[in-house]
Scaffold this motif. Structure first.
Motif, PDB file in Angstrom:
ATOM      1  N   LEU A   6     -32.348 -24.192-178.669  1.00  0.00           N
ATOM      2  CA  LEU A   6     -33.089 -25.337-178.134  1.00  0.00           C
ATOM      3  C   LEU A   6     -34.261 -25.049-177.346  1.00  0.00           C
ATOM      4  O   LEU A   6     -34.729 -25.100-176.322  1.00  0.00           O
ATOM      5  CB  LEU A   6     -32.073 -26.165-176.920  1.00  0.00           C
ATOM      6  CG  LEU A   6     -30.788 -26.591-177.179  1.00  0.00           C
ATOM      7  CD1 LEU A   6     -29.969 -27.171-176.244  1.00  0.00           C
ATOM      8  CD2 LEU A   6     -30.813 -27.591-178.497  1.00  0.00           C
ATOM      9  N   GLY A   7     -35.126 -24.207-178.109  1.00  0.00           N
ATOM     10  CA  GLY A   7     -36.528 -23.795-177.734  1.00  0.00           C
ATOM     11  C   GLY A   7     -37.678 -25.060-178.190  1.00  0.00           C
ATOM     12  O   GLY A   7     -36.910 -26.039-178.067  1.00  0.00           O
ATOM     13  N   LEU A   8     -38.828 -24.375-178.468  1.00  0.00           N
ATOM     14  CA  LEU A   8     -39.686 -25.661-178.596  1.00  0.00           C
ATOM     15  C   LEU A   8     -39.519 -26.351-179.799  1.00  0.00           C
ATOM     16  O   LEU A   8     -39.299 -27.503-179.815  1.00  0.00           O
ATOM     17  CB  LEU A   8     -41.060 -24.830-179.142  1.00  0.00           C
ATOM     18  CG  LEU A   8     -42.104 -25.621-179.722  1.00  0.00           C
ATOM     19  CD1 LEU A   8     -42.766 -26.562-178.844  1.00  0.00           C
ATOM     20  CD2 LEU A   8     -43.124 -24.635-180.489  1.00  0.00           C
ATOM     21  N   ILE A   9     -38.944 -25.858-181.270  1.00  0.00           N
ATOM     22  CA  ILE A   9     -38.637 -26.719-182.363  1.00  0.00           C
ATOM     23  C   ILE A   9     -37.234 -27.307-182.125  1.00  0.00           C
ATOM     24  O   ILE A   9     -37.258 -28.428-182.429  1.00  0.00           O
ATOM     25  CB  ILE A   9     -38.831 -25.777-183.500  1.00  0.00           C
ATOM     26  CG1 ILE A   9     -40.160 -25.109-183.640  1.00  0.00           C
ATOM     27  CG2 ILE A   9     -38.579 -26.694-184.673  1.00  0.00           C
ATOM     28  CD1 ILE A   9     -41.194 -25.981-183.956  1.00  0.00           C
ATOM     29  N   ASN A  28     -27.475 -23.527-176.760  1.00  0.00           N
ATOM     30  CA  ASN A  28     -28.572 -22.520-176.527  1.00  0.00           C
ATOM     31  C   ASN A  28     -28.088 -21.181-175.627  1.00  0.00           C
ATOM     32  O   ASN A  28     -27.307 -21.554-175.066  1.00  0.00           O
ATOM     33  CB  ASN A  28     -29.806 -23.443-175.173  1.00  0.00           C
ATOM     34  CG  ASN A  28     -30.853 -22.506-175.372  1.00  0.00           C
ATOM     35  OD1 ASN A  28     -31.626 -22.430-176.472  1.00  0.00           O
ATOM     36  ND2 ASN A  28     -31.207 -21.787-174.171  1.00  0.00           N
ATOM     37  N   VAL A  66     -33.431 -21.020-184.698  1.00  0.00           N
ATOM     38  CA  VAL A  66     -33.606 -19.653-183.867  1.00  0.00           C
ATOM     39  C   VAL A  66     -34.421 -18.782-184.882  1.00  0.00           C
ATOM     40  O   VAL A  66     -34.831 -19.117-185.944  1.00  0.00           O
ATOM     41  CB  VAL A  66     -32.183 -18.900-183.903  1.00  0.00           C
ATOM     42  CG1 VAL A  66     -31.480 -19.859-182.853  1.00  0.00           C
ATOM     43  CG2 VAL A  66     -31.493 -18.622-185.012  1.00  0.00           C
ATOM     44  N   VAL A  90     -35.224 -24.518-189.747  1.00  0.00           N
ATOM     45  CA  VAL A  90     -36.386 -24.921-189.324  1.00  0.00           C
ATOM     46  C   VAL A  90     -37.386 -23.701-189.599  1.00  0.00           C
ATOM     47  O   VAL A  90     -38.508 -23.873-188.914  1.00  0.00           O
ATOM     48  CB  VAL A  90     -36.811 -25.607-187.885  1.00  0.00           C
ATOM     49  CG1 VAL A  90     -35.850 -27.080-187.561  1.00  0.00           C
ATOM     50  CG2 VAL A  90     -36.230 -24.529-186.782  1.00  0.00           C
ATOM     51  N   SER A  92     -39.861 -20.706-190.462  1.00  0.00           N
ATOM     52  CA  SER A  92     -41.100 -20.589-191.294  1.00  0.00           C
ATOM     53  C   SER A  92     -41.103 -19.737-192.199  1.00  0.00           C
ATOM     54  O   SER A  92     -42.081 -19.986-193.075  1.00  0.00           O
ATOM     55  CB  SER A  92     -42.026 -19.872-190.050  1.00  0.00           C
ATOM     56  OG  SER A  92     -41.796 -20.431-188.801  1.00  0.00           O
ATOM     57  N   ALA A 117     -45.296 -28.089-187.917  1.00  0.00           N
ATOM     58  CA  ALA A 117     -45.932 -28.455-186.607  1.00  0.00           C
ATOM     59  C   ALA A 117     -45.296 -27.566-185.606  1.00  0.00           C
ATOM     60  O   ALA A 117     -44.465 -26.870-185.687  1.00  0.00           O
ATOM     61  CB  ALA A 117     -45.084 -29.908-186.116  1.00  0.00           C
ATOM     62  N   GLY A 118     -46.154 -27.403-184.384  1.00  0.00           N
ATOM     63  CA  GLY A 118     -45.587 -26.522-183.226  1.00  0.00           C
ATOM     64  C   GLY A 118     -46.801 -26.483-182.262  1.00  0.00           C
ATOM     65  O   GLY A 118     -47.783 -27.023-182.658  1.00  0.00           O
ATOM     66  N   GLY A 123     -39.897 -22.293-175.769  1.00  0.00           N
ATOM     67  CA  GLY A 123     -38.835 -22.907-175.044  1.00  0.00           C
ATOM     68  C   GLY A 123     -38.465 -24.065-174.788  1.00  0.00           C
ATOM     69  O   GLY A 123     -39.492 -24.960-175.298  1.00  0.00           O
TER      70      GLY A 123
HETATM   71  P1  NAD Z   1     -38.499 -20.773-179.170  1.00  0.00           P
HETATM   72  O1  NAD Z   1     -38.739 -19.353-178.585  1.00  0.00           O
HETATM   73  O2  NAD Z   1     -39.199 -21.784-178.416  1.00  0.00           O
HETATM   74  O3  NAD Z   1     -36.995 -20.766-179.282  1.00  0.00           O
HETATM   75  C1  NAD Z   1     -36.138 -19.848-179.706  1.00  0.00           C
HETATM   76  C2  NAD Z   1     -34.661 -20.230-179.775  1.00  0.00           C
HETATM   77  O4  NAD Z   1     -33.825 -19.278-180.305  1.00  0.00           O
HETATM   78  C3  NAD Z   1     -34.427 -20.399-178.237  1.00  0.00           C
HETATM   79  O5  NAD Z   1     -33.260 -21.393-177.917  1.00  0.00           O
HETATM   80  C4  NAD Z   1     -33.552 -19.051-177.891  1.00  0.00           C
HETATM   81  O6  NAD Z   1     -32.777 -19.026-177.059  1.00  0.00           O
HETATM   82  C5  NAD Z   1     -32.821 -18.714-179.459  1.00  0.00           C
HETATM   83  N1  NAD Z   1     -32.584 -17.490-179.724  1.00  0.00           N
HETATM   84  C6  NAD Z   1     -33.677 -16.400-179.885  1.00  0.00           C
HETATM   85  N2  NAD Z   1     -32.597 -15.448-180.233  1.00  0.00           N
HETATM   86  C7  NAD Z   1     -31.369 -15.695-180.452  1.00  0.00           C
HETATM   87  C8  NAD Z   1     -30.235 -15.112-180.832  1.00  0.00           C
HETATM   88  N3  NAD Z   1     -30.305 -13.872-180.891  1.00  0.00           N
HETATM   89  N4  NAD Z   1     -29.026 -15.927-180.776  1.00  0.00           N
HETATM   90  C9  NAD Z   1     -29.275 -17.192-180.135  1.00  0.00           C
HETATM   91  N5  NAD Z   1     -30.058 -17.625-179.919  1.00  0.00           N
HETATM   92  C10 NAD Z   1     -31.374 -17.269-179.953  1.00  0.00           C
HETATM   93  O7  NAD Z   1     -39.008 -20.570-180.561  1.00  0.00           O
HETATM   94  P2  NAD Z   1     -39.483 -21.769-181.667  1.00  0.00           P
HETATM   95  O8  NAD Z   1     -40.883 -21.920-181.819  1.00  0.00           O
HETATM   96  O9  NAD Z   1     -38.545 -23.072-181.210  1.00  0.00           O
HETATM   97  O10 NAD Z   1     -38.820 -21.343-183.062  1.00  0.00           O
HETATM   98  C11 NAD Z   1     -37.677 -21.472-183.550  1.00  0.00           C
HETATM   99  C12 NAD Z   1     -37.676 -21.335-185.076  1.00  0.00           C
HETATM  100  O11 NAD Z   1     -38.568 -22.414-185.410  1.00  0.00           O
HETATM  101  C13 NAD Z   1     -38.277 -19.986-185.596  1.00  0.00           C
HETATM  102  O12 NAD Z   1     -37.357 -19.805-186.788  1.00  0.00           O
HETATM  103  C14 NAD Z   1     -39.492 -20.358-185.881  1.00  0.00           C
HETATM  104  O13 NAD Z   1     -39.960 -19.720-187.257  1.00  0.00           O
HETATM  105  C15 NAD Z   1     -39.485 -21.751-186.249  1.00  0.00           C
HETATM  106  N6  NAD Z   1     -40.703 -22.397-186.317  1.00  0.00           N
HETATM  107  C16 NAD Z   1     -41.676 -22.085-185.181  1.00  0.00           C
HETATM  108  C17 NAD Z   1     -42.829 -23.151-185.062  1.00  0.00           C
HETATM  109  C18 NAD Z   1     -43.777 -22.843-183.948  1.00  0.00           C
HETATM  110  O14 NAD Z   1     -44.901 -23.455-183.978  1.00  0.00           O
HETATM  111  N7  NAD Z   1     -43.458 -22.114-182.733  1.00  0.00           N
HETATM  112  C19 NAD Z   1     -43.294 -24.042-186.290  1.00  0.00           C
HETATM  113  C20 NAD Z   1     -42.128 -24.403-187.233  1.00  0.00           C
HETATM  114  C21 NAD Z   1     -40.963 -23.349-187.220  1.00  0.00           C
END
Ligand code: NAD
Length: 313
Positions: A6-9, A28, A66, A90, A92, A117-118, A123
């Motif tokens: 439950l991070g950003l995406i 999460n 994740v 989701v 990349s 998007a991002g 978090g």
């Molecule tokens: P984020 O740091 O906001 O969230 C990451 C999430 O993954 C958190 O909930 C964290 O607790 C969890 N996590 C990390 N390691 C873990 C583990 N070992 N076990 C269980 N949970 C774990 O990151 P985000 O930006 O939401 O990225 C998440 C995915 O989305 C990534 O694969 C990223 O490539 C992809 N993405 C990111 C963007 C961007 O702009 N940030 C855009 C599109 C796709």
């Protein structure tokens, strides 16, 4: 549906799905993220087994949200507890995720995704329900893709307000290297270069801010996506080094950067005028449907509403 991470995406997917009227819950790893989601009125747990058992019982669509290095462990749990649930992600990068899903024996139920998007923030607090509104969201049309799971994932993308762009995983990765991962490395290099110059930060304005914006992203996320896509990022880096090397030679020998600037301007103009069209006629599940969608996506095709299926035709 069940969102893992439950991070950003993932947090934004959970919010957007709930706003669209879906029953949605999330897992999460850290209590902080879970508590923040619950405080905002969402259904979340730190118990992976609980979330996956619930997903299996309701046949929920599972969304992997994740970073790439966290995937194998999660996939292992999904294989044990919810192997029949439709599954998407989701992430990349797409080919290495498909490899991990295939190694876990879950490819039959998997259709990859990547919302384009991002923000540079991470978090739960960084997310919001409108993050994907109007944004392209890649949906995989690899050879293994099942029509029913494809339609399920497409529904989620459309519910999030996005426009689906069909693509094969390896083509996605080559394109993502050029338009996302390479820009990340160029932004880092630009920031480092300016940091060496006295007065630079005092004068920096729009051009520097735009060019280095993504260098504000958490380093572990940038590393995860660039390193997972090394196969396609290396030739993209070689090309940019060649172009910059030629520009440097030309500047040194003839005081000119005309060739790079003219070609760059022409390429950017082509991007500005790139034709886009809506895909409406491809029937999901019909003969050659994946190949047709991949070709349409390559040519600027986008899906804005549910496609016909063999059953609905
Ligand atoms: P984020 O740091 O906001 O969230 C990451 C999430 O993954 C958190 O909930 C964290 O607790 C969890 N996590 C990390 N390691 C873990 C583990 N070992 N076990 C269980 N949970 C774990 O990151 P985000 O930006 O939401 O990225 C998440 C995915 O989305 C990534 O694969 C990223 O490539 C992809 N993405 C990111 C963007 C961007 O702009 N940030 C855009 C599109 C796709």
């Amino acid at each position: 549906m069940c969102v893992l991470g439950l991070g950003l995406i993932g947090g934004s997917v959970l919010r957007a799905a709930a706003a669209a009227g879906r029953e949605a819950f999330g897992y999460n790893r850290s209590a902080d993220g879970m508590n923040a989601a619950i405080a905002d009125g969402f259904d979340a747990t730190t118990e992976l087994e609980t979330a996956l058992t619930r997903a299996a019982e309701s046949g929920a669509l599972i969304v992997l949200a994740v970073p790439v290095p966290a995937l194998p462990a999660l996939l292992d749990h999904i294989r044990r507890l919810a192997p029949d649930c439709p599954l998407t992600d989701v992430t990349s990068v797409k080919a290495s995720v498909l490899d991990a899903v295939t190694a876990a024996g879950l490819a039959d139920r998997f259709v990859g995704g990547h919302p384009m998007a991002g923000t540079a923030h991470s978090g739960w607090p960084a997310g919001h329900a409108g993050l994907f509104e109007g944004a392209p969201w890649v949906i995989s049309v690899d050879d293994h893709v099942d029509p029913a799971v494809f339609s399920t994932v497409l529904d989620l993308i459309l519910d999030c307000g996005s426009i689906a762009v069909p693509a094969r995983s390896e083509e996605h990765d080559a394109a993502a290297a050029a338009i996302s991962h390479l820009p990340h490395l160029l932004a880092e290099a630009l920031a480092v270069t300016a940091a060496d110059v006295p007065l630079a930060f005092a004068l920096a304005a729009g051009s520097f801010r735009d060019g280095t914006r993504v260098a504000g992203t958490a380093p572990e996320l940038v590393r995860a996506m660039c390193e997972a896509n090394w196969l396609h990022l290396l030739p993209a880096l070689d090309r940019v080094i060649e172009l910059l090397g030629d520009a440097r030679d030309s500047l040194s020998a003839a005081d000119s950067v005309a060739e790079l600037v003219n070609h760059g301007h022409a390429a950017r103009t082509r991007y500005d005028n790139f034709p886009r069209h809506e895909i409406v006629t491809v029937v999901v599940g019909a003969n050659d449907w994946r190949r047709e969608l991949a070709a349409a996506g390559r040519a600027g095709g986008m899906i804005r509403s549910a496609l016909p299926t063999l059953d609905s035709r």
